[in-house]
Design a protein around this motif. Structure first.
Motif, PDB file in Angstrom:
ATOM      1  N   UNK A 142       1.008  -1.451   0.241  1.00 19.71           N
ATOM      2  CA  UNK A 142      -0.057  -0.108   0.136  1.00 19.71           C
ATOM      3  C   UNK A 142       0.758   1.435   0.009  1.00 19.71           C
ATOM      4  N   UNK A 143       1.941   1.228  -0.249  1.00 17.83           N
ATOM      5  CA  UNK A 143       2.804   2.035   0.391  1.00 17.83           C
ATOM      6  C   UNK A 143       2.950   3.368   1.176  1.00 17.83           C
ATOM      7  N   UNK A 144       2.586   2.571   2.503  1.00 21.25           N
ATOM      8  CA  UNK A 144       2.417   3.472   3.528  1.00 21.25           C
ATOM      9  C   UNK A 144       3.157   2.569   5.401  1.00 21.25           C
ATOM     10  N   UNK A 145       3.593   2.683   5.970  1.00 24.53           N
ATOM     11  CA  UNK A 145       3.701   2.253   6.636  1.00 24.53           C
ATOM     12  C   UNK A 145       2.641   1.820   7.914  1.00 24.53           C
ATOM     13  N   UNK A 146       2.682   0.682   8.422  1.00 21.87           N
ATOM     14  CA  UNK A 146       0.990   0.458   9.351  1.00 21.87           C
ATOM     15  C   UNK A 146       1.330   0.193  10.528  1.00 21.87           C
ATOM     16  N   UNK A 147       3.057   0.027  10.615  1.00 17.85           N
ATOM     17  CA  UNK A 147       2.774   0.203  12.666  1.00 17.85           C
ATOM     18  C   UNK A 147       3.832   1.618  13.367  1.00 17.85           C
ATOM     19  N   UNK A 195      -2.884   7.485   9.417  1.00 18.80           N
ATOM     20  CA  UNK A 195      -2.260   8.136  11.020  1.00 18.80           C
ATOM     21  C   UNK A 195      -3.699   8.259  11.734  1.00 18.80           C
ATOM     22  N   UNK A 196      -4.669   8.527  11.217  1.00 21.04           N
ATOM     23  CA  UNK A 196      -6.236   8.564  12.547  1.00 21.04           C
ATOM     24  C   UNK A 196      -6.736   7.382  12.391  1.00 21.04           C
ATOM     25  N   UNK A 197      -6.795   5.871  11.489  1.00 18.67           N
ATOM     26  CA  UNK A 197      -7.076   4.758  12.527  1.00 18.67           C
ATOM     27  C   UNK A 197      -6.230   4.470  13.253  1.00 18.67           C
ATOM     28  N   UNK A 198      -4.279   4.645  13.286  1.00 20.51           N
ATOM     29  CA  UNK A 198      -3.695   4.827  14.318  1.00 20.51           C
ATOM     30  C   UNK A 198      -3.959   5.093  15.120  1.00 20.51           C
ATOM     31  N   UNK A 199      -4.246   6.198  15.479  1.00 17.07           N
ATOM     32  CA  UNK A 199      -4.366   6.828  16.385  1.00 17.07           C
ATOM     33  C   UNK A 199      -5.584   7.106  17.275  1.00 17.07           C
ATOM     34  N   UNK A 200      -7.033   5.744  16.610  1.00 12.15           N
ATOM     35  CA  UNK A 200      -7.847   6.063  17.051  1.00 12.15           C
ATOM     36  C   UNK A 200      -7.636   4.151  18.419  1.00 12.15           C
ATOM     37  N   UNK A 201      -6.328   3.943  17.653  1.00  8.43           N
ATOM     38  CA  UNK A 201      -5.631   2.350  18.241  1.00  8.43           C
ATOM     39  C   UNK A 201      -4.854   2.357  19.383  1.00  8.43           C
ATOM     40  N   UNK A 202      -4.395   4.310  19.499  1.00  6.07           N
ATOM     41  CA  UNK A 202      -3.647   3.642  20.793  1.00  6.07           C
ATOM     42  C   UNK A 202      -4.746   5.245  21.652  1.00  6.07           C
ATOM     43  N   UNK A 203      -6.142   5.637  21.686  1.00  9.71           N
ATOM     44  CA  UNK A 203      -6.925   6.493  22.299  1.00  9.71           C
ATOM     45  C   UNK A 203      -7.706   5.110  23.234  1.00  9.71           C
ATOM     46  N   UNK A 204      -7.644   3.870  21.396  1.00 13.79           N
ATOM     47  CA  UNK A 204      -9.084   2.998  22.315  1.00 13.79           C
ATOM     48  C   UNK A 204      -8.096   2.016  23.595  1.00 13.79           C
ATOM     49  N   UNK A 245      -4.714   0.483  13.725  1.00 13.32           N
ATOM     50  CA  UNK A 245      -5.097   0.148  14.808  1.00 13.32           C
ATOM     51  C   UNK A 245      -4.683  -0.425  16.203  1.00 13.32           C
ATOM     52  N   UNK A 246      -3.983  -1.608  15.373  1.00 13.10           N
ATOM     53  CA  UNK A 246      -3.296  -2.961  16.698  1.00 13.10           C
ATOM     54  C   UNK A 246      -2.324  -2.269  16.607  1.00 13.10           C
ATOM     55  N   UNK A 247      -1.588  -1.937  15.678  1.00 10.88           N
ATOM     56  CA  UNK A 247      -0.569  -1.017  16.048  1.00 10.88           C
ATOM     57  C   UNK A 247      -0.152  -0.155  16.558  1.00 10.88           C
ATOM     58  N   UNK A 248      -1.114   0.746  17.258  1.00  5.98           N
ATOM     59  CA  UNK A 248      -1.797   1.900  17.546  1.00  5.98           C
ATOM     60  C   UNK A 248      -2.052   1.889  19.035  1.00  5.98           C
TER      61      UNK A 248
END
Length: 309
Positions: free
Chosen positions: A34-39, A80-89, A149-152
């Motif tokens: 996807x040309x993006x970093x998941x973690x 980025x937003x999805x990652x942040x939501x994982x950290x908030x969760x 989100x899992x990596x957040x």
């Protein structure tokens, strides 16, 4: 025997290094797909800025490493937003379930990751726009939003939990190793600083080895490497369970440990009793050889009191 403190430190290192390995493996595959970093977010913020400039000027020459497949700026913002939501969760889950926040979230998030990867394998969706429809291609790209989100959760849990370290990025660990190496040459390191270097070296090695394996898997599998992330959800769920166990041992594990300790105590008591019985047998044998009566056994040196000796 290994001390409890040494064993506890070893468990922390093994869990942290395992997280690092998984992160390196995942980032290679996610970037290739996807040309993006998941973690992590640092690289995605850089790619976001690049995508914004590319959107402003379609003819900008930015040394395109994606061969014309650069994602839209909104795509990077969503990840980025999805990652942040994982950290908030994680923060919410840890408040609701103290000491169990990561493992509670790992069940639904890990199941979602596993389900998506199964769907990708079954549908054999191509990441190439030319080979698939527009809607199908968009849906394919958005699957990364379910992974982020899992990596957040991982970042938040590892930073705030028992590990108290970052397991998905190298910069902080390289900085710590560099500065502490100079300090070691000048005046030596404390035990805590030595552990910090060991932790950092292990995380760097885990990231590197995970990335190498991820690249190898991507090269050996068909286009898109669908199925390469199938074990990701279950493995992360297990690691989150182990992470939470470090902070607050589970009741089931504690019950097993108590039973093991009780069994060890029974064995020790039995061993303490057996030598006395063997002594009696040995003395009896000596008495029989010397043709002594039972009364002489009571006065044998093996049974004399300190006063008598």
């Amino acid at each position: 025997m290994v001390s409890s403190d040494s064993w506890r430190a070893a468990k922390h290192r093994m869990v942290a290094w395992s997280f690092a390995f998984v992160s390196g493996y995942t980032d290679v595959i996610s970037f290739a797909r996807w040309s993006v970093f998941a973690t992590m977010c640092t690289g995605n913020f850089i790619l976001l800025g690049r995508a914004i400039m590319q959107h402003v000027n379609d003819h900008a020459k930015l040394g395109d490493p994606f061969k014309g497949a650069t994602m839209h700026a909104g795509f990077y913002a969503m990840v980025i937003i999805a990652w942040s939501l994982g950290a908030a969760a994680y923060q919410w889950s840890e408040y609701k379930f103290p000491g169990r926040g990561a493992s509670v979230l790992s069940i639904p998030l890990g199941s979602l990751m596993l389900l998506i990867e199964i769907v990708l394998v079954a549908s054999e969706t191509s990441p190439n726009v030319d080979e698939s429809g527009f809607v199908q291609d968009i849906l394919y790209k958005l699957t990364i939003v379910a992974y982020a989100p899992m990596f957040g959760v991982e970042w938040a849990a590892c930073a705030a939990g028992r590990l108290a370290t970052n397991t998905a990025a190298a910069s902080g660990h390289i900085l710590a190793i560099s500065t502490l190496s100079v300090k070691h040459c000048m005046k030596g390191l404390s035990a805590t600083e030595t552990v910090k270097i060991q932790m950092g070296l292990g995380i760097l090695a885990g990231n590197l080895l995970g990335a190498i394996l991820g690249a190898l898997v991507f090269l050996l599998m068909p286009t898109g490497a669908h199925g390469a992330l199938l074990p990701l959800g279950p493995v992360l769920a297990i690691l989150f369970w182990l992470h939470d166990h470090l902070a607050k041992p589970l009741s089931l594990v504690k019950a097993v440990q108590r039973r093991c300790r009780a069994s060890s105590k029974d064995v020790a008591d039995l061993e303490d009793t057996n030598p006395d019985q063997s002594d009696v047998s040995d003395v009896d044998a000596i008495d029989l050889d010397e043709d002594e009566d039972d009364d002489s056994y009571a006065g044998s040196p093996a049974r004399q009191s300190p006063m008598m000796s």
